[in-house]
Design a protein around this motif. Sequence first.
Motif, mmCIF file in Angstrom:
data_model
loop_
_atom_site.group_PDB
_atom_site.id
_atom_site.type_symbol
_atom_site.label_atom_id
_atom_site.label_comp_id
_atom_site.label_asym_id
_atom_site.label_seq_id
_atom_site.Cartn_x
_atom_site.Cartn_y
_atom_site.Cartn_z
ATOM 1 N N LEU A 232 8.731 -0.132 -13.119
ATOM 2 C CA LEU A 232 8.612 0.241 -11.703
ATOM 3 C C LEU A 232 7.308 -0.291 -11.103
ATOM 4 O O LEU A 232 7.281 -0.761 -9.976
ATOM 5 C CB LEU A 232 8.712 1.745 -11.533
ATOM 6 N N PHE A 233 6.230 -0.199 -11.873
ATOM 7 C CA PHE A 233 4.959 -0.711 -11.381
ATOM 8 C C PHE A 233 5.051 -2.208 -11.128
ATOM 9 O O PHE A 233 4.629 -2.707 -10.080
ATOM 10 C CB PHE A 233 3.824 -0.409 -12.361
ATOM 11 N N ARG B 43 0.827 -1.212 0.000
ATOM 12 C CA ARG B 43 0.000 0.000 0.000
ATOM 13 C C ARG B 43 0.858 1.258 0.000
ATOM 14 O O ARG B 43 0.521 2.251 -0.660
ATOM 15 C CB ARG B 43 -0.958 -0.012 1.176
ATOM 16 N N ALA B 44 1.952 1.237 0.717
ATOM 17 C CA ALA B 44 2.858 2.390 0.710
ATOM 18 C C ALA B 44 3.429 2.588 -0.694
ATOM 19 O O ALA B 44 3.462 3.708 -1.209
ATOM 20 C CB ALA B 44 3.986 2.197 1.722
ATOM 21 N N GLY B 45 3.849 1.514 -1.313
ATOM 22 C CA GLY B 45 4.402 1.613 -2.667
ATOM 23 C C GLY B 45 3.372 2.060 -3.681
ATOM 24 O O GLY B 45 3.640 2.931 -4.520
ATOM 25 N N PHE B 46 2.182 1.494 -3.617
ATOM 26 C CA PHE B 46 1.139 1.874 -4.566
ATOM 27 C C PHE B 46 0.676 3.312 -4.341
ATOM 28 O O PHE B 46 0.277 4.001 -5.277
ATOM 29 C CB PHE B 46 -0.032 0.902 -4.524
ATOM 30 N N ARG B 47 0.740 3.766 -3.111
ATOM 31 C CA ARG B 47 0.397 5.173 -2.824
ATOM 32 C C ARG B 47 1.370 6.095 -3.547
ATOM 33 O O ARG B 47 0.982 7.104 -4.123
ATOM 34 C CB ARG B 47 0.434 5.414 -1.311
ATOM 35 N N LEU B 48 2.656 5.730 -3.511
ATOM 36 C CA LEU B 48 3.650 6.518 -4.235
ATOM 37 C C LEU B 48 3.395 6.478 -5.733
ATOM 38 O O LEU B 48 3.480 7.502 -6.419
ATOM 39 C CB LEU B 48 5.067 6.011 -3.939
ATOM 40 N N ILE B 49 3.060 5.305 -6.235
ATOM 41 C CA ILE B 49 2.775 5.183 -7.665
ATOM 42 C C ILE B 49 1.592 6.058 -8.045
ATOM 43 O O ILE B 49 1.645 6.820 -9.004
ATOM 44 C CB ILE B 49 2.485 3.716 -8.052
ATOM 45 N N ALA C 292 8.659 14.048 -20.546
ATOM 46 C CA ALA C 292 7.924 12.865 -20.990
ATOM 47 C C ALA C 292 8.478 11.633 -20.300
ATOM 48 O O ALA C 292 9.649 11.320 -20.395
ATOM 49 C CB ALA C 292 8.053 12.718 -22.504
ATOM 50 N N ALA C 293 7.629 10.947 -19.566
ATOM 51 C CA ALA C 293 8.056 9.728 -18.882
ATOM 52 C C ALA C 293 8.087 8.582 -19.877
ATOM 53 O O ALA C 293 7.250 8.485 -20.763
ATOM 54 C CB ALA C 293 7.099 9.403 -17.746
ATOM 55 N N ASP C 294 9.055 7.740 -19.749
ATOM 56 C CA ASP C 294 9.198 6.575 -20.601
ATOM 57 C C ASP C 294 8.230 5.497 -20.125
ATOM 58 O O ASP C 294 8.326 5.009 -19.004
ATOM 59 C CB ASP C 294 10.641 6.091 -20.544
ATOM 60 N N ARG C 295 7.294 5.137 -20.966
ATOM 61 C CA ARG C 295 6.271 4.161 -20.610
ATOM 62 C C ARG C 295 6.896 2.855 -20.130
ATOM 63 O O ARG C 295 6.417 2.249 -19.175
ATOM 64 C CB ARG C 295 5.349 3.907 -21.795
ATOM 65 N N LEU D 171 4.490 8.641 -9.618
ATOM 66 C CA LEU D 171 5.573 7.816 -10.132
ATOM 67 C C LEU D 171 6.213 8.467 -11.353
ATOM 68 O O LEU D 171 7.417 8.366 -11.555
ATOM 69 C CB LEU D 171 5.051 6.427 -10.493
ATOM 70 N N GLU D 172 5.416 9.148 -12.111
ATOM 71 C CA GLU D 172 5.940 9.793 -13.312
ATOM 72 C C GLU D 172 7.113 10.713 -12.974
ATOM 73 O O GLU D 172 8.087 10.788 -13.703
ATOM 74 C CB GLU D 172 4.846 10.579 -14.018
ATOM 75 N N GLN D 173 7.058 11.382 -11.840
ATOM 76 C CA GLN D 173 8.141 12.276 -11.429
ATOM 77 C C GLN D 173 9.435 11.511 -11.191
ATOM 78 O O GLN D 173 10.522 12.049 -11.357
ATOM 79 C CB GLN D 173 7.768 13.032 -10.158
ATOM 80 N N CYS D 174 9.325 10.257 -10.792
ATOM 81 C CA CYS D 174 10.516 9.454 -10.492
ATOM 82 C C CYS D 174 11.285 9.076 -11.745
ATOM 83 O O CYS D 174 12.476 8.817 -11.679
ATOM 84 C CB CYS D 174 10.120 8.172 -9.768
ATOM 85 N N VAL D 175 10.614 8.974 -12.866
ATOM 86 C CA VAL D 175 11.259 8.484 -14.079
ATOM 87 C C VAL D 175 11.256 9.494 -15.211
ATOM 88 O O VAL D 175 11.614 9.174 -16.327
ATOM 89 C CB VAL D 175 10.593 7.174 -14.564
ATOM 90 N N THR D 176 10.861 10.709 -14.927
ATOM 91 C CA THR D 176 10.807 11.717 -15.965
ATOM 92 C C THR D 176 12.209 12.030 -16.457
ATOM 93 O O THR D 176 13.115 12.258 -15.686
ATOM 94 C CB THR D 176 10.141 13.010 -15.440
#
Length: 87
Positions: A82-83, A51-57, A73-76, A61-66
Amino acid sequence: MELNEDVLADVRKRLRRAQGQVGGVIQMIEEGRDCRDVIIQLAAVSRALDRAGFRLIASGLEQCVTDKSEKGAADREQLEKLFLTLA
């Protein structure tokens, strides 16, 4: 990572709860508690961490991999990877 402070507070709360649950599981094992009870608590810890991880997602999450070089643009593929790390 720059997430909303409310989100971060919620994630910290969830992680602290999981930390307490892990301590409880360790104590249960040391006390020789029933295997079923230990497994139930381990499952609860796992859910708390998920739940903690999914809350971050869900919150950014886009900010983590932008990739800043591509104008935000985040890489799909990175998002999926990550998901699936949590799945």
